[in-house]
Design an enzyme around this catalytic site. Sequence first.
Site, PDB file in Angstrom:
ATOM      1  N   ASN A  95      -3.336  -3.469  -3.799  1.00 24.28           N
ATOM      2  CA  ASN A  95      -3.366  -4.728  -4.540  1.00 24.28           C
ATOM      3  C   ASN A  95      -1.962  -5.173  -4.932  1.00 24.28           C
ATOM      4  O   ASN A  95      -1.075  -4.341  -5.174  1.00 24.28           O
ATOM      5  CB  ASN A  95      -4.228  -4.586  -5.805  1.00 24.28           C
ATOM      6  CG  ASN A  95      -5.666  -4.217  -5.467  1.00 24.28           C
ATOM      7  OD1 ASN A  95      -6.106  -4.425  -4.331  1.00 24.28           O
ATOM      8  ND2 ASN A  95      -6.369  -3.637  -6.417  1.00 24.28           N
ATOM      9  N   HIS A 112       1.466  -2.710  -0.644  1.00 26.77           N
ATOM     10  CA  HIS A 112       1.520  -4.060  -0.091  1.00 26.77           C
ATOM     11  C   HIS A 112       2.355  -4.991  -0.957  1.00 26.77           C
ATOM     12  O   HIS A 112       2.245  -6.219  -0.831  1.00 26.77           O
ATOM     13  CB  HIS A 112       0.099  -4.622   0.076  1.00 26.77           C
ATOM     14  CG  HIS A 112      -0.683  -3.908   1.129  1.00 26.77           C
ATOM     15  ND1 HIS A 112      -2.056  -4.029   1.235  1.00 26.77           N
ATOM     16  CD2 HIS A 112      -0.309  -3.046   2.093  1.00 26.77           C
ATOM     17  CE1 HIS A 112      -2.476  -3.285   2.253  1.00 26.77           C
ATOM     18  NE2 HIS A 112      -1.437  -2.667   2.783  1.00 26.77           N
TER      19      HIS A 112
END
Length: 237
Positions: A95, A112
């Site tokens: 997330n 990410h």
Amino acid sequence: MNSPQRVFVLTGAGVSAESGLGTFRDRGGIWSRFDPMQLATPEAFGRDPVLVHEFYNLRRRGVIAAAPNAAHTALAHLESRLQQRGASLFLCTQNVDDLHERAGSRTVSHMHGEILEARCLGCEAVMPWREDLSLETPCPACGEAGGLRPDIVWFGEMPKHLDIIGAALREADLFVAIGTSGAVYPAAGYVAQARALGIRTCELNLEPSDNAAHFDEARYGPASVVVPEFIAWLLET
Ligand code: BV8
């Protein structure tokens, strides 16, 4: 089960769903309304930076307006209780929101990237960023406009912290995946790596993920219910 000493947790969009942040591949998810190849690749950004900035400006505002839920809080509690007993939690998240940190988690590996960080393509400076971004926004470090992008990992880009994530995975004695569909690599490959290393694996999800077959055990239901229950049970073992 012996009390685990080194727990590796991988979270995905499902852990933030009850905080009001959209998931990607559920019914009505973000990728069912937008084409990721039009929005979440460097080529998309090069082709239509205005559209991509608009998409991430909307999501950034949503993250700022959201609040952590009981699953985030339970994971922060697990980290501190394990540390008190000389054990450890490695929290790896796909997330880009900061809800784990706002719930009190002290060490979070955002493979990410983070939507509340911006990176300048001109001078490579990375800085906290809570406002909208546009082609007119000047970089605070070099003054150039037009080169700022969200510091997140798009498809085809190298995820972050893979070296420390790989080392933590190899050291783990329990692997738990929470709220992830198992659709995006290399994260989706971690459970198979854990099994190959003889590490116990558990999935906590709303419904079986794409790689549900790889897990030794699973508990299904909303993260805000299933995660606190699982962590309470884990801390009693
Ligand atoms: C890369 C950007 C080179 C930020 C995202 C094999 C090996 C390596 C790469 C590949 C490979 N095969 C294909 C690839 C390429 C590609 C890929 O995986 N493509 C897929 C589509 C096949 N991977 C890449 O490009 C990656 N980079 O490979 O670099 C490389 C090569 C080798 C080794 C290393 C590097 C980059 C991937 C990152 C892309 N960026 N997003 C943003 O916009 O957010 S992807 C996007 O998907 C998000 O980051 C998200 O986190 C991620 C994963 O999705 P999930 O988190 O799982 O969310 P999803 O909606 O899918 O699922 C939600 C789940 O929650 C569901 O199961 C649902 O049931 C559950 N749920 C819902 N509500 C609840 C709930 N659970 C509990 N409670 C609830 N209330």
